[in-house]
Design a protein around this motif. Sequence first.
Motif, PDB file in Angstrom:
ATOM      1  N   LEU A 109     -23.146 -29.937 -33.591  1.00 28.20           N
ATOM      2  CA  LEU A 109     -22.267 -28.788 -33.800  1.00 28.20           C
ATOM      3  C   LEU A 109     -22.407 -28.333 -35.253  1.00 28.20           C
ATOM      4  CD1 LEU A 109     -19.446 -27.357 -34.670  1.00 28.20           C
ATOM      5  CD2 LEU A 109     -20.164 -27.014 -32.308  1.00 28.20           C
ATOM      6  N   MET A 113     -15.089 -23.063 -22.854  1.00 26.17           N
ATOM      7  CA  MET A 113     -15.835 -23.910 -23.781  1.00 26.17           C
ATOM      8  C   MET A 113     -16.601 -24.994 -23.032  1.00 26.17           C
ATOM      9  SD  MET A 113     -14.347 -26.702 -26.460  1.00 26.17           S
ATOM     10  CE  MET A 113     -13.856 -27.616 -25.005  1.00 26.17           C
ATOM     11  N   LEU A 154     -21.516 -22.692 -33.912  1.00 28.09           N
ATOM     12  CA  LEU A 154     -20.233 -22.078 -33.552  1.00 28.09           C
ATOM     13  C   LEU A 154     -19.651 -21.312 -34.729  1.00 28.09           C
ATOM     14  CD1 LEU A 154     -17.807 -21.818 -31.543  1.00 28.09           C
ATOM     15  CD2 LEU A 154     -16.893 -23.892 -32.640  1.00 28.09           C
ATOM     16  N   TRP A 156     -26.466 -19.695 -30.894  1.00 28.26           N
ATOM     17  CA  TRP A 156     -25.257 -19.269 -31.595  1.00 28.26           C
ATOM     18  C   TRP A 156     -24.160 -18.982 -30.579  1.00 28.26           C
ATOM     19  CZ3 TRP A 156     -29.864 -17.031 -33.809  1.00 28.26           C
ATOM     20  CH2 TRP A 156     -30.078 -17.312 -35.165  1.00 28.26           C
ATOM     21  N   VAL A 157     -22.944 -19.416 -30.901  1.00 30.68           N
ATOM     22  CA  VAL A 157     -21.754 -19.049 -30.132  1.00 30.68           C
ATOM     23  C   VAL A 157     -20.924 -18.154 -31.041  1.00 30.68           C
ATOM     24  CG1 VAL A 157     -19.681 -19.866 -28.958  1.00 30.68           C
ATOM     25  CG2 VAL A 157     -21.814 -21.170 -28.778  1.00 30.68           C
ATOM     26  N   TRP A 166     -14.347 -28.515 -29.956  1.00 30.42           N
ATOM     27  CA  TRP A 166     -15.764 -28.179 -29.817  1.00 30.42           C
ATOM     28  C   TRP A 166     -16.637 -29.319 -30.358  1.00 30.42           C
ATOM     29  CZ3 TRP A 166     -18.989 -24.382 -27.878  1.00 30.42           C
ATOM     30  CH2 TRP A 166     -18.383 -23.260 -27.303  1.00 30.42           C
ATOM     31  N   THR A 212     -17.979 -15.753 -32.080  1.00 31.32           N
ATOM     32  CA  THR A 212     -16.582 -15.510 -31.734  1.00 31.32           C
ATOM     33  C   THR A 212     -16.097 -14.141 -32.196  1.00 31.32           C
ATOM     34  OG1 THR A 212     -15.865 -16.633 -33.775  1.00 31.32           O
ATOM     35  CG2 THR A 212     -16.047 -17.966 -31.770  1.00 31.32           C
ATOM     36  N   TRP A 236     -17.391 -16.353 -27.132  1.00 29.28           N
ATOM     37  CA  TRP A 236     -16.242 -17.207 -26.813  1.00 29.28           C
ATOM     38  C   TRP A 236     -15.102 -16.939 -27.783  1.00 29.28           C
ATOM     39  CZ3 TRP A 236     -13.285 -20.748 -29.408  1.00 29.28           C
ATOM     40  CH2 TRP A 236     -12.417 -21.512 -28.621  1.00 29.28           C
TER      41      TRP A 236
END
Length: 504
Positions: A138, A73, A90, A49-50, A127, A52, A58
């Motif tokens: 993604l 990134m 993301l 997991w990214v 991304w 935000t 990020w």
Amino acid sequence: MRRRSLLASTAALAACSSNPLLPAGPRLRAAPELLAQAPAAPREFRAAWVATVANIDWPSKPGLSAAQQQAEMHAMLDRAAALKLNAVILQIRTSADALYESALEPWSEYLTGVQGRSPGYDPLALWIDQAHQRGLELHAWFNPFRARQSGAKSAHAASHLSQTQPQWVKRYGEQLWIDPGEPAAAEHTLAVFRDVLQRYEVDGIHIDDYFYPYPISNDGQELDFPDEPSWQRYLQSGGGLARHDWRRKNVDDLIARLHGMIRATKPWVRFGISPFGLGKPALRPEGIAGFSQYDKLYADVERWLERGWLDYLVPQLYWPMAQKAQAFVPLLDYWHGQNPHKRHVWPGLFTSKITDKADSWPVAEILGQIEQVRTRYPGSGHAHFSMIALQQNRRGLADALAAGPYAQEALPPACPWLEADAPSAPLLSLVGLDEQTLRLAVQPGPAKPVLRHALWLRYRDQGWRLRVVSGSELSLPRAGLQGLVISAIDRVGNESPRLALALD
């Protein structure tokens, strides 16, 4: 040698050795005898997991320039590719906001520090492009109901739901929440999903564990969610469910409709849910205890599995293996046991519990959990929360993964219930062959779209090595190369017949 495309199939490759345009020496030929020798491509979902929200992963802080955000990134995606992950998840909607160009909701404050202010580019588009260039899927991660996170600092943009539809938005503790019982609010949330699905080439749609909010208390008294207006309208319309059952139905309806909308719009896009890791109290394994998402978040996850309303489940098993009341292995088995349609079950791992602090988990905990998943459910997978722990190589975690469980690449598991037919074998053409390098152009066959190719290489004294490739040209070191076997992988993971070549 003279650079020229010569062929588009193994039959044409077989003629290479007699072509006068090629110099004397080794030749590339069709080699069906290699087809049975190359191993089956390993399957394992390996994701991170990214996050935000609150700039967890990020960008590292709000207000960075577009160039700085993009450099971060690229570094994260480079790390993911180097570790041989095959997906990133993301977060693109944290609080009724957007980390992409949207006419429905304002830009997220976690980009620029000001909600509604453009970062000057489209983060999601970039991304997706950069992930795909590295052979990574993604998956777009949404929070369906949160409208403001407790650590938010920016003033609301004029286009935020709290300003345009204040009757939908309820304050609960330090957060704002979209009321799931408001039918028009549910329609808006579905429109947000649909908008992203139609305009972006995402590989998955993903939601986490936030449905109704986690309960908070005041002076020891748990506060109920303030949905009295929508509840009263439900009763006045003739609704007969008890209040908690009505809340669960509101969430069920969103899941079912979201699943159906994805199928109707882009049926190859996978739908994943990452719920809290404990199931219904009445169904839990002996000795398992703790918070009930069924009773408090109104998430009937077992029902979603029973109805087949998802393609993969990532239960958040965020406890160490030795913690008996939330033991990792019994919970892993539990969720696999609630899965009559045999959808994918990939546990979420609390990788960010590896820190530089005294209470850090040991790296061996995460390695051990991965080993348990592989031993009990070969070919399944897992996801790390979150990417920052891998990016920072905390306590040598990334090094240990690269040297151990991630030493070889893997393909994500297939979802044949989405598309059952396999793609055609790939087409190859020879671009260049000299003493140092073999260069091949690769393109999918005519049957259906292809996402990547599985390439097995056999070098002298090294055995078979797997590479997962997504580009249109292969450049391979010649020294010691004896043969290759290649297959195409479609958008849902189905594998084509293989093509085999040998270098004589």
